[in-house]
Write a protein that holds these residues in place. Structure first.
Motif, short mmCIF file in Angstrom:
data_model
loop_
_atom_site.label_atom_id
_atom_site.label_comp_id
_atom_site.label_asym_id
_atom_site.label_seq_id
_atom_site.Cartn_x
_atom_site.Cartn_y
_atom_site.Cartn_z
N GLY A 190 0.75 -1.17 0.26
CA GLY A 190 -0.01 -0.06 0.21
C GLY A 190 0.94 1.16 0.06
O GLY A 190 2.10 1.32 0.51
N LEU A 191 0.32 2.26 -0.49
CA LEU A 191 1.15 3.59 -0.51
C LEU A 191 1.25 4.22 0.74
O LEU A 191 0.02 3.91 1.55
CB LEU A 191 0.60 4.50 -1.69
CG LEU A 191 0.30 4.07 -2.81
CD1 LEU A 191 -0.23 5.13 -3.69
CD2 LEU A 191 1.68 3.58 -3.62
N ALA A 234 -7.66 4.65 -3.74
CA ALA A 234 -6.46 4.91 -4.68
C ALA A 234 -5.27 4.30 -4.24
O ALA A 234 -4.23 4.56 -4.72
CB ALA A 234 -6.33 6.71 -4.62
N GLY A 235 -5.45 3.32 -3.24
CA GLY A 235 -4.40 2.48 -2.85
C GLY A 235 -3.53 2.87 -1.70
O GLY A 235 -2.58 2.41 -1.46
N VAL A 266 -1.97 -3.95 -2.38
CA VAL A 266 -2.81 -3.52 -3.33
C VAL A 266 -2.78 -4.12 -4.88
O VAL A 266 -1.24 -4.29 -5.18
CB VAL A 266 -2.57 -1.85 -3.36
CG1 VAL A 266 -3.41 -1.25 -4.82
CG2 VAL A 266 -2.91 -1.12 -2.27
N MET A 267 -3.68 -4.66 -5.51
CA MET A 267 -3.64 -5.17 -6.68
C MET A 267 -4.05 -4.03 -7.59
O MET A 267 -5.34 -3.37 -7.45
CB MET A 267 -4.78 -6.14 -6.82
CG MET A 267 -4.22 -7.44 -6.05
SD MET A 267 -5.40 -8.74 -6.41
CE MET A 267 -5.12 -9.48 -8.08
N TRP A 268 -3.48 -3.79 -8.54
CA TRP A 268 -3.69 -2.63 -9.52
C TRP A 268 -4.00 -3.26 -11.09
O TRP A 268 -3.52 -4.45 -11.29
CB TRP A 268 -2.46 -1.76 -9.81
CG TRP A 268 -1.86 -1.07 -8.55
CD1 TRP A 268 -1.25 -1.90 -7.80
CD2 TRP A 268 -2.10 0.17 -8.17
NE1 TRP A 268 -0.98 -0.77 -6.57
CE2 TRP A 268 -1.36 0.26 -7.08
CE3 TRP A 268 -2.70 1.15 -8.65
CZ2 TRP A 268 -1.29 1.63 -6.34
CZ3 TRP A 268 -2.81 2.41 -7.98
CH2 TRP A 268 -1.96 2.69 -6.84
N ASP A 269 -4.75 -2.59 -11.98
CA ASP A 269 -4.93 -3.09 -13.32
C ASP A 269 -3.90 -2.92 -14.07
O ASP A 269 -4.05 -3.15 -15.51
CB ASP A 269 -6.43 -2.49 -13.63
CG ASP A 269 -6.40 -0.91 -13.89
OD1 ASP A 269 -5.25 -0.41 -13.72
OD2 ASP A 269 -7.47 -0.65 -13.96
N GLY A 270 -2.98 -2.25 -13.74
CA GLY A 270 -1.61 -1.87 -14.66
C GLY A 270 -0.62 -1.33 -13.81
O GLY A 270 -0.47 -1.45 -12.56
N ASP A 271 0.31 -0.92 -14.61
CA ASP A 271 1.70 -0.09 -13.73
C ASP A 271 1.02 1.02 -12.94
O ASP A 271 0.47 1.96 -13.43
CB ASP A 271 2.42 0.40 -14.79
CG ASP A 271 3.85 1.00 -14.30
OD1 ASP A 271 3.69 1.33 -13.16
OD2 ASP A 271 4.71 1.21 -15.12
#
Length: 457
Positions: free
Chosen positions: A78-79, A130-131, A407-412
């Motif tokens: 996480g950020l 937003a992470g 956190v899982m993201w859909d891209g970079d």
């Protein structure tokens, strides 16, 4: 009645205690551990009992652990947002919902952000989506150069947001400090040094024990035991005092180096004057906040081993103390050996931290500019701010024994268009809904056929 029942259910969920942590593994993903290294493809992250167990390639998934296929996804810690007002306000223009400053308060350094944090603030919900999973939240200097004591919080969907209360003290020097101290930097430093000397003497006279030696039976519910002078009937400590007793008591851990001091400063000469304080007060544990001209004195900052929380978007001066601002500031300080975390341009809006970090990666490709590698840039919003906040090895990194903030993201995540798809805090999956997302869903497919004529344009 149906709406009322839903409201009651939502309120009950908000008031409920934290959910039990989940055991899970995310496989086949591109994983960035946050330690400054480059991301790794086809990797696995395992979380058990709210803690990270393993992250990387060749990691076996323990039997019985839920597996999430992360194909096509990026997985990161996480950020960590460095200096924010998250949880301290709802509507900026409505004073009743805004606890970000206390201009009319008789106290300054004694202010404690922890009791004012509202975990149900929409700003916390928006930033969780937003992470952002951890943040430092603090009130800002208003009646004095001291802003008070900030807290490290988590952005989980429960009523227990405080990770660490009274984690640091904030003081503003430079232009803003001069305004609050009487109109001159000379006045600011006289007030600041007097406050530190007074706090030091106050701690010695009151025999206030250090953090490690404070008996539990003397606790007042915070980090300071009761000093006899705080409970007697004396109303003044002396005509030459500029601090209330409680402000002086709050600064005792600062002058002893037991509590971090976040110094808000921009100009190169002000930075050097701040670093010089260590000669008279060697135990100060300082962090520079802002440091727009830090690149001019980067070697001195590195030699003093003082970390920096810098604005990730500064590229042009907005006032006289930022005349040498450049977006290469962070890259040049890192190149000189300074530990740098990125701060948001606006404290109330750190959800763009990943975009600021991405800008620094792009800057590394601009001739004559100084940016960061992908791993370095991502570390400025994960492991470095966690380290500065006293959470080194626990937050901001996917490392064995670390917090299960994933956190899982859909891209970079450093690309502008990438968004989190799933967020876990301490191993608990978090809801991503908030007021903004509900408005988006409400108006996405709104039928406008029955609206009056004036609305069709």
């Amino acid at each position: 009645m149906k709406k009322f029942a839903l409201l009651l259910a939502s309120a009950a969920a908000a008031l409920a205690g934290p959910l039990a942590a989940q055991d899970f593994a995310i496989t086949n993903a591109t994983v960035a551990t946050g330690d400054g290294s480059d991301p790794v493809e086809n990797a696995t992250v395992v979380v058990r009992g709210s803690k990270v167990v393993a992250a990387g390639t060749g990691v076996a998934v323990p039997a019985g652990v839920q597996t999430i296929d992360g194909a096509g996804s990026w997985v990161t810690p996480g950020l960590v947002a460095s200096v924010t007002s998250l949880g301290l306000w709802d509507v900026g223009a409505v004073s009743e919902s805004n606890d970000t400053s206390a201009g009319n308060s008789p106290f300054s350094a004694a202010l404690d952000a922890a009791p004012a944090i509202n975990p149900n603030s929409q700003h916390i919900l928006v930033h969780r989506a937003a992470g952002v999973t951890r943040a430092a939240s603090v009130t800002m200097p208003a009646s004095s150069i001291f802003g008070g004591q900030g807290s490290i919080i988590d952005l989980g969907a429960d009523m227990n947001p405080i990770t660490r209360a009274r984690a640091f003290q904030v003081v503003t020097l430079g232009e803003s400090g001069a305004r609050l101290a009487g109109g001159s930097r000379a006045s600011t430093h006289a007030l600041f040094r007097n406050a530190l000397r007074e706090a030091n003497q106050f701690g010695e006279d009151g025999q206030i024990p250090g953090v490690a030696s404070r008996p539990a039976e003397q606790s007042t519910g915070d980090d300071l035991p009761i000093d006899p002078r705080l409970a007697d009937n004396q109303t003044q400590r002396g005509d030459d005092s500029l601090l209330t007793r409680f402000d002086a008591a709050a600064l005792v851990p600062v002058v002893r180096g037991e509590q971090q001091l976040y110094v808000m400063v921009e100009r190169a000469s002000d930075i050097l004057a701040t670093l010089a304080l260590k000669r008279d007060f060697p135990r100060l544990d300082m962090v520079l906040v802002g440091a727009s001209e830090g690149w001019l004195v980067a070697r001195e900052i590195a030699a003093a081993n003082v970390p920096v929380i810098a604005d990730g978007l500064d590229d042009l001066p907005t006032n006289f103390e930022e005349l040498a601002s450049t977006q290469s500031n962070i890259g040049r300080m890192v190149k000189a050996g300074v530990r740098v975390a990125i701060n948001a341009a606006a404290m109330e809006n750190p959800r763009n931290l990943n975009q600021y970090a991405g800008n620094l990666v792009a800057l590394s490709r601009v001739p004559g500019a100084d940016g960061l590698s992908w791993g370095q840039a991502f570390a400025t919003i994960t492991s470095v701010p966690a380290q500065i906040s006293g959470l080194s090895g626990r937050a901001g990194m996917l490392t064995p024994g670390g917090m299960g903030d994933v956190v899982m993201w859909d891209g970079d995540p450093l690309e502008v268009g990438s968004m989190p798809t799933r967020v876990f805090i301490d191993g608990v999956e978090q809801p991503l809904e908030n007021h903004q997302s509900r408005l988006k869903d409400r108006y996405r497919d709104l039928d406008t056929s029955d609206l009056p004529k004036g609305y069709d344009w």
